[in-house]
Design a protein around this motif. Structure first.
Motif, PDB file in Angstrom:
ATOM      1  N   GLY A 110     -39.384 -17.641 -20.459  1.00 15.02           N
ATOM      2  CA  GLY A 110     -38.717 -17.257 -21.697  1.00 15.02           C
ATOM      3  C   GLY A 110     -37.506 -16.407 -21.376  1.00 15.02           C
ATOM      4  O   GLY A 110     -37.269 -16.032 -20.222  1.00 15.02           O
ATOM      5  N   GLU A 111     -36.733 -16.095 -22.416  1.00 19.30           N
ATOM      6  CA  GLU A 111     -35.546 -15.248 -22.231  1.00 19.30           C
ATOM      7  C   GLU A 111     -35.553 -14.214 -23.339  1.00 19.30           C
ATOM      8  O   GLU A 111     -35.603 -14.549 -24.517  1.00 19.30           O
ATOM      9  CB  GLU A 111     -34.278 -16.108 -22.273  1.00 19.30           C
ATOM     10  CG  GLU A 111     -33.053 -15.415 -21.729  1.00 19.30           C
ATOM     11  CD  GLU A 111     -32.316 -14.562 -22.750  1.00 19.30           C
ATOM     12  OE1 GLU A 111     -31.659 -13.594 -22.333  1.00 19.30           O
ATOM     13  OE2 GLU A 111     -32.396 -14.850 -23.949  1.00 19.30           O
ATOM     14  N   ASP A 112     -35.528 -12.948 -22.953  1.00 16.38           N
ATOM     15  CA  ASP A 112     -35.706 -11.847 -23.893  1.00 16.38           C
ATOM     16  C   ASP A 112     -34.466 -11.638 -24.762  1.00 16.38           C
ATOM     17  O   ASP A 112     -33.358 -11.478 -24.245  1.00 16.38           O
ATOM     18  CB  ASP A 112     -36.037 -10.560 -23.132  1.00 16.38           C
ATOM     19  CG  ASP A 112     -36.429  -9.461 -24.077  1.00 16.38           C
ATOM     20  OD1 ASP A 112     -37.586  -9.473 -24.519  1.00 16.38           O
ATOM     21  OD2 ASP A 112     -35.569  -8.628 -24.399  1.00 16.38           O
ATOM     22  N   ASP A 113     -34.670 -11.653 -26.055  1.00 18.90           N
ATOM     23  CA  ASP A 113     -33.606 -11.358 -27.018  1.00 18.90           C
ATOM     24  C   ASP A 113     -34.051 -10.268 -27.968  1.00 18.90           C
ATOM     25  O   ASP A 113     -33.794 -10.317 -29.173  1.00 18.90           O
ATOM     26  CB  ASP A 113     -33.235 -12.627 -27.805  1.00 18.90           C
ATOM     27  CG  ASP A 113     -32.406 -13.592 -26.979  1.00 18.90           C
ATOM     28  OD1 ASP A 113     -31.650 -13.129 -26.123  1.00 18.90           O
ATOM     29  OD2 ASP A 113     -32.522 -14.803 -27.190  1.00 18.90           O
ATOM     30  N   THR A 114     -34.733  -9.257 -27.461  1.00 16.53           N
ATOM     31  CA  THR A 114     -35.267  -8.179 -28.275  1.00 16.53           C
ATOM     32  C   THR A 114     -34.170  -7.559 -29.125  1.00 16.53           C
ATOM     33  O   THR A 114     -33.117  -7.178 -28.622  1.00 16.53           O
ATOM     34  CB  THR A 114     -35.910  -7.096 -27.389  1.00 16.53           C
ATOM     35  OG1 THR A 114     -36.918  -7.717 -26.599  1.00 16.53           O
ATOM     36  CG2 THR A 114     -36.520  -5.987 -28.223  1.00 16.53           C
ATOM     37  N   GLY A 115     -34.452  -7.468 -30.400  1.00 14.03           N
ATOM     38  CA  GLY A 115     -33.524  -6.821 -31.320  1.00 14.03           C
ATOM     39  C   GLY A 115     -32.395  -7.712 -31.804  1.00 14.03           C
ATOM     40  O   GLY A 115     -31.678  -7.357 -32.719  1.00 14.03           O
ATOM     41  N   ILE A 116     -32.199  -8.878 -31.205  1.00 10.23           N
ATOM     42  CA  ILE A 116     -31.106  -9.764 -31.603  1.00 10.23           C
ATOM     43  C   ILE A 116     -31.671 -10.902 -32.450  1.00 10.23           C
ATOM     44  O   ILE A 116     -31.261 -11.123 -33.583  1.00 10.23           O
ATOM     45  CB  ILE A 116     -30.366 -10.331 -30.366  1.00 10.23           C
ATOM     46  CG1 ILE A 116     -29.754  -9.184 -29.574  1.00 10.23           C
ATOM     47  CG2 ILE A 116     -29.309 -11.333 -30.785  1.00 10.23           C
ATOM     48  CD1 ILE A 116     -29.196  -9.587 -28.234  1.00 10.23           C
ATOM     49  N   ASN A 117     -32.609 -11.639 -31.903  1.00  8.68           N
ATOM     50  CA  ASN A 117     -33.284 -12.731 -32.599  1.00  8.68           C
ATOM     51  C   ASN A 117     -34.553 -13.080 -31.833  1.00  8.68           C
ATOM     52  O   ASN A 117     -34.987 -12.338 -30.966  1.00  8.68           O
ATOM     53  CB  ASN A 117     -32.349 -13.944 -32.761  1.00  8.68           C
ATOM     54  CG  ASN A 117     -31.770 -14.413 -31.436  1.00  8.68           C
ATOM     55  OD1 ASN A 117     -32.370 -14.235 -30.392  1.00  8.68           O
ATOM     56  ND2 ASN A 117     -30.601 -15.023 -31.480  1.00  8.68           N
ATOM     57  N   VAL A 118     -35.111 -14.225 -32.105  1.00  9.55           N
ATOM     58  CA  VAL A 118     -36.339 -14.662 -31.438  1.00  9.55           C
ATOM     59  C   VAL A 118     -36.026 -15.020 -29.983  1.00  9.55           C
ATOM     60  O   VAL A 118     -34.954 -15.557 -29.675  1.00  9.55           O
ATOM     61  CB  VAL A 118     -36.913 -15.898 -32.168  1.00  9.55           C
ATOM     62  CG1 VAL A 118     -38.181 -16.388 -31.492  1.00  9.55           C
ATOM     63  CG2 VAL A 118     -37.173 -15.572 -33.625  1.00  9.55           C
ATOM     64  N   ASP A 119     -36.962 -14.718 -29.071  1.00  5.17           N
ATOM     65  CA  ASP A 119     -36.779 -15.063 -27.655  1.00  5.17           C
ATOM     66  C   ASP A 119     -36.533 -16.559 -27.489  1.00  5.17           C
ATOM     67  O   ASP A 119     -37.070 -17.379 -28.235  1.00  5.17           O
ATOM     68  CB  ASP A 119     -38.007 -14.662 -26.840  1.00  5.17           C
ATOM     69  CG  ASP A 119     -38.104 -13.169 -26.625  1.00  5.17           C
ATOM     70  OD1 ASP A 119     -37.247 -12.426 -27.145  1.00  5.17           O
ATOM     71  OD2 ASP A 119     -39.036 -12.742 -25.932  1.00  5.17           O
ATOM     72  N   ASP A 120     -35.723 -16.897 -26.488  1.00  2.48           N
ATOM     73  CA  ASP A 120     -35.432 -18.286 -26.164  1.00  2.48           C
ATOM     74  C   ASP A 120     -36.452 -18.810 -25.163  1.00  2.48           C
ATOM     75  O   ASP A 120     -37.063 -18.046 -24.418  1.00  2.48           O
ATOM     76  CB  ASP A 120     -34.031 -18.417 -25.563  1.00  2.48           C
ATOM     77  CG  ASP A 120     -32.937 -18.057 -26.555  1.00  2.48           C
ATOM     78  OD1 ASP A 120     -33.117 -18.317 -27.758  1.00  2.48           O
ATOM     79  OD2 ASP A 120     -31.900 -17.526 -26.126  1.00  2.48           O
TER      80      ASP A 120
END
Length: 151
Positions: A110-120
């Protein structure tokens, strides 16, 4: 006499292959031994400060019977997941020892997108290995490429 011995050897080898879970040929599997590799993480949609992914998850080599050798692992630590476009980031390749046949490279990353949107999802599955080369495992939002220099 020679024909009988050869026939028995072929029969024993065929039985061993069947017990291992199917027909595995030398073109499909790499023998146990050292593995030289690097990993590239790709997330084309990444749009933060440095446009580099913050990957987490697991990349591993797999035998036909399910045995695994980890190549890279990292937990999801939310805002503290490090940025990493390539592993290793400080050299041309990494070295591991696989004590089993290698028939697949698997990546669940996965790829962390905490606080921006859902993880990729960068990678979600396995691809067959047939020797040295580049193997790309795709996910909904990107990919992980494992470069096997020696396997």
């Amino acid at each position: 006499m020679r024909f009988t011995s050869t026939g028995r050897l072929v029969a024993a080898a065929s039985t061993a292959v069947l017990l291992l879970g199917g027909a595995v040929t030398s073109a499909q599997a790499a023998a146990p031994g050292p593995v030289l590799y690097s990993i590239d993480f790709s997330n084309p949609q990444e749009r933060d400060d440095n446009d580099l992914p913050e990957p987490y998850g697991r990349v591993f080599l797999q035998a036909p019977w399910g045995q695994q050798t980890a190549l890279w692992e990292h937990p999801d630590v939310d805002i503290n997941t490090p940025t990493l476009a390539r592993y290793p980031d400080s050299g041309p390749y990494e070295l591991r020892y696989a004590d089993h046949l290698v028939t697949e490279v698997c990546a669940f990353v996965g790829e962390d997108d905490t606080g921006i949107n859902v993880d990729d999802v960068l990678a979600d599955g396995c691809v067959p290995v047939d020797g040295p080369g580049s193997y790309t495992v795709r996910g909904a939002d990107g990919s992980v490429t494992v470069n096997l220099y020696d396997v």
